[in-house]
Design a protein around this motif. Structure first.
Motif, PDB file in Angstrom:
ATOM      1  N   PRO A  39      37.930  53.346  48.797  1.00 46.29           N
ATOM      2  CA  PRO A  39      38.030  53.790  47.399  1.00 46.29           C
ATOM      3  C   PRO A  39      38.089  55.299  47.224  1.00 46.29           C
ATOM      4  N   PHE A  40      37.719  56.069  48.226  1.00 45.57           N
ATOM      5  CA  PHE A  40      37.781  57.520  48.069  1.00 45.57           C
ATOM      6  C   PHE A  40      39.218  58.016  48.043  1.00 45.57           C
ATOM      7  N   TYR A  41      40.184  57.184  48.387  1.00 48.76           N
ATOM      8  CA  TYR A  41      41.588  57.562  48.285  1.00 48.76           C
ATOM      9  C   TYR A  41      42.121  57.399  46.861  1.00 48.76           C
ATOM     10  N   ILE A  42      41.374  56.690  46.045  1.00 50.79           N
ATOM     11  CA  ILE A  42      41.812  56.378  44.696  1.00 50.79           C
ATOM     12  C   ILE A  42      40.939  57.133  43.708  1.00 50.79           C
ATOM     13  N   LYS A  43      41.554  57.635  42.658  1.00 52.32           N
ATOM     14  CA  LYS A  43      40.826  58.351  41.618  1.00 52.32           C
ATOM     15  C   LYS A  43      39.691  57.484  41.096  1.00 52.32           C
ATOM     16  N   ARG A  44      38.475  58.037  41.062  1.00 51.63           N
ATOM     17  CA  ARG A  44      37.311  57.306  40.566  1.00 51.63           C
ATOM     18  C   ARG A  44      36.985  57.724  39.150  1.00 51.63           C
ATOM     19  N   GLY A  45      36.128  56.990  38.503  1.00 54.41           N
ATOM     20  CA  GLY A  45      35.717  57.283  37.141  1.00 54.41           C
ATOM     21  C   GLY A  45      36.311  56.285  36.177  1.00 54.41           C
ATOM     22  N   ALA A  46      35.848  56.291  34.968  1.00 54.17           N
ATOM     23  CA  ALA A  46      36.307  55.319  33.973  1.00 54.17           C
ATOM     24  C   ALA A  46      37.792  55.465  33.683  1.00 54.17           C
ATOM     25  N   ASN A  47      38.377  56.605  34.008  1.00 54.52           N
ATOM     26  CA  ASN A  47      39.789  56.855  33.704  1.00 54.52           C
ATOM     27  C   ASN A  47      40.697  56.501  34.876  1.00 54.52           C
ATOM     28  N   GLY A  48      40.437  55.423  35.562  1.00 56.64           N
ATOM     29  CA  GLY A  48      41.326  55.022  36.630  1.00 56.64           C
ATOM     30  C   GLY A  48      40.618  54.474  37.845  1.00 56.64           C
ATOM     31  N   GLU A  49      39.337  54.277  37.749  1.00 60.35           N
ATOM     32  CA  GLU A  49      38.563  53.782  38.882  1.00 60.35           C
ATOM     33  C   GLU A  49      39.043  52.400  39.306  1.00 60.35           C
ATOM     34  N   PHE A  50      39.302  52.276  40.599  1.00 58.16           N
ATOM     35  CA  PHE A  50      39.665  50.967  41.115  1.00 58.16           C
ATOM     36  C   PHE A  50      38.407  50.116  41.125  1.00 58.16           C
ATOM     37  N   PRO A  51      38.493  48.886  40.667  1.00 56.91           N
ATOM     38  CA  PRO A  51      37.297  48.045  40.575  1.00 56.91           C
ATOM     39  C   PRO A  51      36.608  47.857  41.920  1.00 56.91           C
TER      40      PRO A  51
ATOM     41  N   LYS B 128      48.765  41.665  43.526  1.00 57.74           N
ATOM     42  CA  LYS B 128      48.755  42.162  42.149  1.00 57.74           C
ATOM     43  C   LYS B 128      48.928  43.667  42.075  1.00 57.74           C
ATOM     44  N   THR B 129      48.341  44.399  43.009  1.00 59.79           N
ATOM     45  CA  THR B 129      48.344  45.859  42.917  1.00 59.79           C
ATOM     46  C   THR B 129      49.440  46.516  43.735  1.00 59.79           C
ATOM     47  N   GLY B 130      49.893  45.850  44.768  1.00 60.46           N
ATOM     48  CA  GLY B 130      50.860  46.461  45.666  1.00 60.46           C
ATOM     49  C   GLY B 130      50.199  47.353  46.706  1.00 60.46           C
ATOM     50  N   PHE B 131      48.871  47.416  46.685  1.00 56.64           N
ATOM     51  CA  PHE B 131      48.134  48.224  47.653  1.00 56.64           C
ATOM     52  C   PHE B 131      47.937  47.459  48.948  1.00 56.64           C
ATOM     53  N   GLY B 132      47.783  48.191  50.014  1.00 54.01           N
ATOM     54  CA  GLY B 132      47.441  47.599  51.294  1.00 54.01           C
ATOM     55  C   GLY B 132      45.933  47.501  51.455  1.00 54.01           C
ATOM     56  N   ARG B 133      45.527  46.831  52.511  1.00 58.43           N
ATOM     57  CA  ARG B 133      44.106  46.601  52.781  1.00 58.43           C
ATOM     58  C   ARG B 133      43.313  47.900  52.858  1.00 58.43           C
ATOM     59  N   SER B 134      43.826  48.882  53.572  1.00 63.39           N
ATOM     60  CA  SER B 134      43.065  50.120  53.761  1.00 63.39           C
ATOM     61  C   SER B 134      42.876  50.882  52.452  1.00 63.39           C
TER      62      SER B 134
ATOM     63  N   ASP C 279      43.016  43.264  36.358  1.00 63.15           N
ATOM     64  CA  ASP C 279      43.998  43.285  35.272  1.00 63.15           C
ATOM     65  C   ASP C 279      43.777  44.484  34.350  1.00 63.15           C
ATOM     66  N   GLN C 280      42.520  44.773  34.038  1.00 62.68           N
ATOM     67  CA  GLN C 280      42.217  45.915  33.172  1.00 62.68           C
ATOM     68  C   GLN C 280      42.608  47.219  33.857  1.00 62.68           C
ATOM     69  N   TRP C 281      42.352  47.332  35.149  1.00 62.68           N
ATOM     70  CA  TRP C 281      42.705  48.541  35.898  1.00 62.68           C
ATOM     71  C   TRP C 281      44.229  48.735  35.888  1.00 62.68           C
ATOM     72  N   ILE C 282      44.968  47.650  36.097  1.00 60.03           N
ATOM     73  CA  ILE C 282      46.433  47.728  36.088  1.00 60.03           C
ATOM     74  C   ILE C 282      46.920  48.168  34.709  1.00 60.03           C
ATOM     75  N   GLU C 283      46.357  47.599  33.654  1.00 56.11           N
ATOM     76  CA  GLU C 283      46.763  47.956  32.295  1.00 56.11           C
ATOM     77  C   GLU C 283      46.457  49.422  32.004  1.00 56.11           C
ATOM     78  N   THR C 284      45.312  49.900  32.448  1.00 50.74           N
ATOM     79  CA  THR C 284      44.945  51.307  32.262  1.00 50.74           C
ATOM     80  C   THR C 284      45.943  52.217  32.957  1.00 50.74           C
ATOM     81  N   ARG C 285      46.336  51.859  34.167  1.00 48.00           N
ATOM     82  CA  ARG C 285      47.321  52.649  34.909  1.00 48.00           C
ATOM     83  C   ARG C 285      48.679  52.617  34.210  1.00 48.00           C
ATOM     84  N   ARG C 286      49.057  51.459  33.692  1.00 45.80           N
ATOM     85  CA  ARG C 286      50.348  51.316  33.017  1.00 45.80           C
ATOM     86  C   ARG C 286      50.389  52.178  31.749  1.00 45.80           C
TER      87      ARG C 286
END
Length: 85
Positions: free
Chosen positions: A40-52, A29-35, A70-77
């Motif tokens: 999660p420290f590689y991904i922006k945290r906080g309500a404005n883009g936090e990966f679940p 769904k995300t296109g991300f790899g396992r690592s 799904d909500q995270w993907i929609e927020t990014r889109r």
């Protein structure tokens, strides 16, 4: 138990239908790899883009709520559409 009083194990109420995705489905769904998913420290945290965050579903098993992904993907889109993502 009387069939007319038997409770259904599946609800049609959308808030109650929570599907748990395992890693292969989250990757698809995300296109991300396992690592990236597990680091999660590689991904922006906080309500404005936090990966679940994952949830524990067993002693050595985790999953992610599909609605959270799904909500995270929609927020990014939406953020990308406004030049913020």
């Amino acid at each position: 138990m009387n069939p007319t009083t038997q409770l259904s194990t599946t609800s049609t109420h959308p808030a109650r239908q929570q599907r748990i995705l395992r890693l292969p489905e989250v990757k698809a769904k995300t296109g991300f790899g396992r690592s990236t998913i597990y680091a999660p420290f590689y991904i922006k945290r906080g309500a404005n883009g936090e990966f679940p965050r994952s949830i524990h579903i067993g002693a050595r098993a985790v999953g992610w709520l599909e609605s959270d992904i799904d909500q995270w993907i929609e927020t990014r889109r939406i953020g990308a559409a406004y030049g913020r993502g």
